[in-house]
Scaffold this motif. Structure first.
Motif, mmCIF file in Angstrom:
data_model
loop_
_atom_site.group_PDB
_atom_site.id
_atom_site.type_symbol
_atom_site.label_atom_id
_atom_site.label_comp_id
_atom_site.label_asym_id
_atom_site.label_seq_id
_atom_site.Cartn_x
_atom_site.Cartn_y
_atom_site.Cartn_z
ATOM 1 N N ASN A 134 0.791 -1.227 0.000
ATOM 2 C CA ASN A 134 0.000 0.000 0.000
ATOM 3 C C ASN A 134 0.827 1.282 0.000
ATOM 4 O OD1 ASN A 134 -3.138 -0.528 0.366
ATOM 5 N ND2 ASN A 134 -2.047 -2.154 1.435
ATOM 6 N N ILE A 135 1.963 1.260 0.698
ATOM 7 C CA ILE A 135 2.767 2.492 0.754
ATOM 8 C C ILE A 135 4.087 2.362 -0.002
ATOM 9 C CG2 ILE A 135 1.744 3.175 2.962
ATOM 10 C CD1 ILE A 135 4.374 2.345 4.322
ATOM 11 N N GLY A 136 4.465 1.122 -0.341
ATOM 12 C CA GLY A 136 5.677 0.896 -1.121
ATOM 13 C C GLY A 136 6.886 0.556 -0.267
ATOM 14 N N CYS A 137 7.813 -0.184 -0.877
ATOM 15 C CA CYS A 137 9.018 -0.650 -0.182
ATOM 16 C C CYS A 137 9.923 0.531 0.214
ATOM 17 C CB CYS A 137 9.773 -1.631 -1.079
ATOM 18 S SG CYS A 137 11.109 -2.508 -0.250
ATOM 19 N N ASP A 138 9.909 1.602 -0.583
ATOM 20 C CA ASP A 138 10.786 2.745 -0.296
ATOM 21 C C ASP A 138 10.447 3.411 1.039
ATOM 22 O OD1 ASP A 138 8.360 3.480 -1.460
ATOM 23 O OD2 ASP A 138 9.160 5.373 -2.235
ATOM 24 N N LYS A 139 9.136 3.485 1.364
ATOM 25 C CA LYS A 139 8.729 4.075 2.652
ATOM 26 C C LYS A 139 9.064 3.138 3.810
ATOM 27 C CE LYS A 139 5.274 7.493 1.347
ATOM 28 N NZ LYS A 139 5.416 7.454 -0.099
ATOM 29 N N LEU A 140 8.954 1.833 3.580
ATOM 30 C CA LEU A 140 9.354 0.865 4.614
ATOM 31 C C LEU A 140 10.840 0.999 4.900
ATOM 32 C CD1 LEU A 140 7.570 -2.553 3.874
ATOM 33 C CD2 LEU A 140 7.033 -0.895 5.646
ATOM 34 N N TYR A 141 11.615 1.182 3.836
ATOM 35 C CA TYR A 141 13.061 1.335 4.014
ATOM 36 C C TYR A 141 13.392 2.601 4.809
ATOM 37 C CZ TYR A 141 18.038 1.725 3.062
ATOM 38 O OH TYR A 141 19.398 1.856 3.202
ATOM 39 N N LYS A 142 12.655 3.691 4.552
ATOM 40 C CA LYS A 142 12.862 4.929 5.315
ATOM 41 C C LYS A 142 12.566 4.705 6.792
ATOM 42 C CE LYS A 142 12.043 8.215 1.570
ATOM 43 N NZ LYS A 142 11.099 9.190 0.970
ATOM 44 N N TYR A 143 11.529 3.896 7.063
ATOM 45 C CA TYR A 143 11.192 3.582 8.457
ATOM 46 C C TYR A 143 12.303 2.753 9.093
ATOM 47 C CZ TYR A 143 8.753 1.731 12.535
ATOM 48 O OH TYR A 143 8.412 1.378 13.818
ATOM 49 N N LEU A 144 12.846 1.790 8.323
ATOM 50 C CA LEU A 144 13.957 0.982 8.827
ATOM 51 C C LEU A 144 15.159 1.876 9.159
ATOM 52 C CD1 LEU A 144 15.280 -1.797 9.394
ATOM 53 C CD2 LEU A 144 15.941 -1.866 6.986
ATOM 54 N N CYS A 145 15.438 2.845 8.290
ATOM 55 C CA CYS A 145 16.550 3.781 8.546
ATOM 56 C C CYS A 145 16.324 4.566 9.836
ATOM 57 C CB CYS A 145 16.708 4.760 7.380
ATOM 58 S SG CYS A 145 17.268 3.969 5.857
ATOM 59 N N TYR A 146 15.058 4.841 10.132
ATOM 60 C CA TYR A 146 14.716 5.588 11.352
ATOM 61 C C TYR A 146 14.919 4.735 12.601
ATOM 62 C CZ TYR A 146 11.773 7.807 14.907
ATOM 63 O OH TYR A 146 11.309 8.348 16.076
ATOM 64 N N ILE A 147 14.477 3.461 12.553
ATOM 65 C CA ILE A 147 14.561 2.614 13.751
ATOM 66 C C ILE A 147 15.935 1.958 13.908
ATOM 67 C CG2 ILE A 147 12.074 2.130 13.825
ATOM 68 C CD1 ILE A 147 12.689 -0.634 12.560
ATOM 69 N N ASP A 148 16.679 1.852 12.785
ATOM 70 C CA ASP A 148 18.003 1.224 12.847
ATOM 71 C C ASP A 148 18.942 1.911 11.850
ATOM 72 O OD1 ASP A 148 20.163 -0.422 13.201
ATOM 73 O OD2 ASP A 148 19.074 -2.302 12.929
ATOM 74 N N PRO A 149 19.402 3.127 12.192
ATOM 75 C CA PRO A 149 20.231 3.897 11.256
ATOM 76 C C PRO A 149 21.567 3.247 10.904
ATOM 77 C CG PRO A 149 20.110 4.980 13.411
ATOM 78 C CD PRO A 149 19.119 3.861 13.430
ATOM 79 N N VAL A 150 22.062 2.347 11.761
ATOM 80 C CA VAL A 150 23.364 1.705 11.512
ATOM 81 C C VAL A 150 23.207 0.521 10.565
ATOM 82 C CG1 VAL A 150 25.340 0.520 12.554
ATOM 83 C CG2 VAL A 150 24.283 2.457 13.739
ATOM 84 N N HIS A 151 22.405 -0.473 10.944
ATOM 85 C CA HIS A 151 22.301 -1.704 10.154
ATOM 86 C C HIS A 151 21.601 -1.462 8.811
ATOM 87 C CE1 HIS A 151 22.631 -6.038 9.779
ATOM 88 N NE2 HIS A 151 21.407 -6.053 9.285
ATOM 89 N N SER A 152 20.713 -0.480 8.764
ATOM 90 C CA SER A 152 19.985 -0.209 7.513
ATOM 91 C C SER A 152 20.923 0.157 6.367
ATOM 92 C CB SER A 152 18.967 0.918 7.726
ATOM 93 O OG SER A 152 19.624 2.102 8.119
ATOM 94 N N LYS A 153 22.118 0.683 6.698
ATOM 95 C CA LYS A 153 23.100 1.042 5.659
ATOM 96 C C LYS A 153 23.627 -0.196 4.913
ATOM 97 C CE LYS A 153 24.693 5.211 8.030
ATOM 98 N NZ LYS A 153 25.776 5.817 8.826
ATOM 99 N N LEU A 154 23.486 -1.364 5.558
ATOM 100 C CA LEU A 154 23.959 -2.608 4.942
ATOM 101 C C LEU A 154 22.892 -3.260 4.068
ATOM 102 C CD1 LEU A 154 25.641 -4.144 8.134
ATOM 103 C CD2 LEU A 154 26.754 -2.811 6.336
ATOM 104 N N ILE A 155 21.696 -2.704 4.072
ATOM 105 C CA ILE A 155 20.560 -3.298 3.359
ATOM 106 C C ILE A 155 20.232 -2.487 2.117
ATOM 107 C CG2 ILE A 155 18.156 -4.086 3.594
ATOM 108 C CD1 ILE A 155 20.161 -5.403 5.561
#
Length: 311
Positions: A134-155
């Motif tokens: 419904n909102i797209g993978c890009d918005k989920l990724y932004k949320y991941l960057c918010y909750i895990d700014p370190v590990h999200s860089k590896l994804i």
């Protein structure tokens, strides 16, 4: 559990001959085979996972094979717990655990003794999946960057599967992957010898998977997969439906691809998996003893020589 008991890892790419070597090793050394294969755990998925025949399994049991239905879920952390239990049972029998398979992530997390990740919660996962549509993978990724700014860089921002799992972990435990990575896990209390069976020529292995998959179809893979596909509890989001060969056949059954495309995509996916397995081995931070898949007797001698003080 006896401290510093011996464990053997027999790793390597798909279709290199690990199972055959393991069975021959069991005839000469008191091993118990413990499967490290994320596809062989499923019942009734025999042809497409290249399981040993029932006759062979009766003669030389393989543990952690045929443990759940294709319509059930099984996590990596559950595997770590199960394999540790099986290792301890084998050691109590005064036998040597021989871990065989190509699921490199399983080996990695076992060596790290990492079984603290929460099990999957499918209500939460389904909700995140719903959001992704419904909102797209890009918005989920932004949320991941918010909750895990370190590990999200590896994804990678398009790696939907991993993004969903990482958000799921956070929503279940209120802790992100950076936290779990920071934990210092206790080392496994065993002496571990790691062997990797590899081909002399990669191209020969890549060519062999074409023959292998066509042989699977001749043996009845399509019929085997269709029986699972028609199960009322089946859905395309099940982990078992991601297994190579089955995944492509399910797309064929749903008329999304042609039969020829199904064959091509299955072989391509296997090649991709083998490349990933080689990548793991190349970047493995633990000591590996490399052996070539030329001569079984020679390989048995190499392994026996390495572990002679334990047998």
């Amino acid at each position: 559990m006896k401290k510093n008991s011996l464990i053997i890892f027999l790793m390597g790419p798909t279709n290199v001959g690990k199972t055959l070597l393991a069975i021959e090793l069991c005839k000469k050394i008191p091993f118990d085979i413990i499967s490290v294969d994320s596809a062989m755990i499923y019942k009734n998925m025999n042809i497409g996972t290249s399981k040993p025949s029932k006759k062979k399994l009766k003669k030389i049991p393989h543990y952690l094979i045929n443990i759940i239905k294709p319509t059930e879920y099984y996590s990596v952390s559950k595997f770590i717990k199960d394999v540790k239990k099986r290792i301890n049972k084998t050691i109590k029998k005064k036998k040597i655990p021989l871990l065989v398979g190509g699921s490199m992530l399983y080996y990695k997390l076992l060596l790290e003794n990492n079984d603290l990740l929460p099990n999957k919660n499918f209500k939460i996962r389904n909700y995140i999946n719903y959001l992704s549509y419904n909102i797209g993978c890009d918005k989920l990724y932004k949320y991941l960057c918010y909750i895990d700014p370190v590990h999200s860089k590896l994804i990678h921002p398009n790696d939907k599967k991993r993004i969903i799992r990482l958000i799921e972990i956070f929503l279940i435990s209120n802790k992100n992957m950076t936290y779990y990575k920071s934990i210092k896990y206790k080392k496994l209390p065993y002496k571990i010898y790691q062997f990797a069976l590899i081909p002399c020529l990669k191209e020969l292995l890549y060519n062999s998977i074409i023959i292998r998959f066509k042989k699977m179809l001749e043996l009845g893979l399509e019929k085997e997969a269709y029986k699972i596909f028609k199960n009322p509890n089946f859905n395309k989001n099940l982990p078992s439906s991601k297994c190579i060969g089955y995944n492509q056949l399910y797309s064929y059954f749903m008329k999304k691809i042609t039969y020829e495309e199904m064959i091509f995509k299955s072989i391509y996916a296997t090649r991709k998996l083998i490349k990933k397995q080689f990548f793991y081995l190349k970047n493995w931070k633990y000591k590996i003893n490399y052996i070539y898949n030329l001569n079984i007797e020679k390989n048995i001698k190499i392994i026996k020589k390495k572990i002679k003080k334990y047998i």
